[in-house]
Motif scaffolding. Sequence first.
Motif, PDB file in Angstrom:
ATOM      1  N   SER A 337       0.807  -1.219   0.000  1.00 17.00           N
ATOM      2  CA  SER A 337       0.000   0.000   0.000  1.00 17.00           C
ATOM      3  C   SER A 337       0.844   1.274   0.000  1.00 17.00           C
ATOM      4  O   SER A 337       0.405   2.318  -0.481  1.00 17.00           O
ATOM      5  N   ALA A 338       2.049   1.210   0.536  1.00 21.47           N
ATOM      6  CA  ALA A 338       2.916   2.395   0.590  1.00 21.47           C
ATOM      7  C   ALA A 338       3.981   2.391  -0.500  1.00 21.47           C
ATOM      8  O   ALA A 338       4.806   3.304  -0.564  1.00 21.47           O
ATOM      9  N   THR A 339       3.979   1.385  -1.362  1.00 20.36           N
ATOM     10  CA  THR A 339       5.000   1.285  -2.409  1.00 20.36           C
ATOM     11  C   THR A 339       4.782   2.338  -3.487  1.00 20.36           C
ATOM     12  O   THR A 339       3.657   2.533  -3.967  1.00 20.36           O
ATOM     13  N   ARG A 340       5.847   3.024  -3.860  1.00 22.65           N
ATOM     14  CA  ARG A 340       5.791   4.003  -4.937  1.00 22.65           C
ATOM     15  C   ARG A 340       6.269   3.316  -6.210  1.00 22.65           C
ATOM     16  O   ARG A 340       7.444   3.030  -6.389  1.00 22.65           O
ATOM     17  N   ARG A 504      -6.634   2.077  -5.693  1.00 25.52           N
ATOM     18  CA  ARG A 504      -5.500   2.907  -5.281  1.00 25.52           C
ATOM     19  C   ARG A 504      -5.142   3.916  -6.369  1.00 25.52           C
ATOM     20  O   ARG A 504      -4.786   5.062  -6.075  1.00 25.52           O
ATOM     21  N   ASP A 508      -4.245   7.825  -5.481  1.00 20.97           N
ATOM     22  CA  ASP A 508      -2.947   8.500  -5.596  1.00 20.97           C
ATOM     23  C   ASP A 508      -2.232   8.244  -6.922  1.00 20.97           C
ATOM     24  O   ASP A 508      -1.037   8.502  -7.044  1.00 20.97           O
ATOM     25  N   GLU A 510      -1.121   5.670  -8.296  1.00 22.23           N
ATOM     26  CA  GLU A 510      -0.016   4.716  -8.260  1.00 22.23           C
ATOM     27  C   GLU A 510      -0.488   3.340  -8.738  1.00 22.23           C
ATOM     28  O   GLU A 510      -1.405   2.754  -8.170  1.00 22.23           O
TER      29      GLU A 510
END
Length: 651
Positions: A337-340, A504, A508, A510
């Motif tokens: 979930s926080a991976t760019r 997602r 954002d 992404e």
Amino acid sequence: MNSPEKNGLSVVARKLTVAAPPSRSNSKPILLLKDVSFQVEPGEFICILGPSGAGKSTLIKTILGQTSISLGSLLVGGHDAAGNADTLRGAIGYVPQNDINPPSLTVDEALYFASKVRLSTQTTDIERRAAVDQAITDVDLNRVRQQPIGQLSGGEMKRASIAAELIGSPGLLIADEATANLDPANEARIMKLLAARARAGTTVIAVTHHLDNIDMADRILILGHGEIVWIGKAADALNHFQVKRLSEIYIQIEDKPPGYWGEKWREREAVDLNLEENFSEKIQSQSLAPISPPGIISQFINFLSREIRITIGDRFRLVFGILLPVALAVVVLLGFSATRYNDPVMTTRLLDSGEKEILADVWGEVAEAINPGLSIDEKSNTAAQITVFLDSQPKLRSHLREKSTDRLIRDALTDAIPVAPDHEIINPAGTLTFITLLSTCMVILGFVTGFREIVSERTMLDLERRHGLNFYSYILAKVGSIAMTLAVQVIIFHIVIELGLMIRAGIDSEMPSALYRRGFALELVVNWMASLACASIALIVSACVQTTANGVLTVPLLITPQILLGGTILPIRGGFLAVIAKLISPLYWAHRGCRSEGQGVPPSWKSLGDYNPSIWIPLGSLFLQILLASLITVMILHWQEAKQSDRRRSH
């Protein structure tokens, strides 16, 4: 129905001796049965009794043709039990101690599928249905015929197992501990059922430890230390052993030395029963029309239909099978979930000749400046100026003096590593790690699905093998059923993943970079085939282990090599490691099929080496792994059967 008319079969043993081969601790053969002689008339109900280790199981296996005879003979219907397995196929029904019917099937479904294995290929569907109806009626299960086997009482389950063997109208029915673990009421029902079958003409031999309803049998046969110590009425046995209860006979057998009661019986046999005179009569071979088992294709269709129905009928397994891929997908999405996925990163290239000259000159001055052996007066003006600057930057000077810095410069000058900035790309780290985890989850799913498939139904497999089951049809049906199950699970997994990514992206923007992916459809197909290949490998293990618990212990041992040979932890760029990965690692081919390592991927991320990017290569390789694993499983089953046959011959 185009099946032979079956009457009760006689069973005649003459001086039957069965010996186990010498062991490491004992150089002499061990006698399991010694000079066993008896005669069971067609339509007679015989109960076999005796303490543990008396030889009951050995005698049953010998009648079934599963144990070779050392001396003497044993005839079933006048046919050699050990040498006429094909002739006696369908003529002998065997009910093992463990229930054989799949618990998720209804009584009607289980017996219908059983009929397709036990009845001849010439049997019509109407005749098959009639045989099932008759068997259900004979065991008094009409009231629960539409209930799943797993919801029946212990006694009803046992009656359903008996019904499966009655479908083929065997001339001889053998029940091994048919009343074990049953309450007195159900034990009485089973004994009453067996007695009724004998009155209907079927010869019935039952091994039992229950003594309450033993008087329903026509005679009892008691074994002790591998010898017959009594054949006759239960009431007469009390006088022979001088006891008041049958259970006390076991104590008498164990308290006396081996051979004592055997000799007592032979004396009584010679004086009172005179069975040797009966044995001197000519034994007529009873006519048995051979029953041809269904062909490979027919068996495959039957087994596949049964597997599908078992899966659908098992609600817990069905719900778990649906929720598991959903849970895996949610965990993966949360973990990333926080991976760019779209952060830029600069690629590097080798230095050109002009850049090398400049770097060499600059590094020469720097090397002179950081040389502690030279005073500032001994250094050139440029080096002296650098020294003055570095005096105010002690950390930088310390880094420049490290050996790794010098090694880096030398490697850059000799074209060993690229250090010059080239162009900006999307960082592949997040996307490729994400794809790797998707394939790894599907590989684990395949192993978890396949490891219990054979071992959990080994009793049913061995029994149906006696009725002509073909291993190729069986394994092909297993693989086909698993393929359907995994297809549903993989589709659910990937749909949930894609939906999560779309949500997602709306938040954002992404998403895993399409530059490094083959696409949703190809990833789904490749991961499905990889999971099926792993399930096929797990079938090999399932055929080898003795219990489901042992199979569970092997799952981590199966998964670990896949992860190591997948090409992400250990780079697979050629050599022996690449050969092993291509042969035994579906995860390696899953990565080749799902990842894109074409234009734009930095060399440092090309962990699979140089390869042909054609999608048909990983798809074809996974298919071959599935085929090879299936053939190995069949070979193992045949080898196990041959090993048992060799062991019997060695006896």
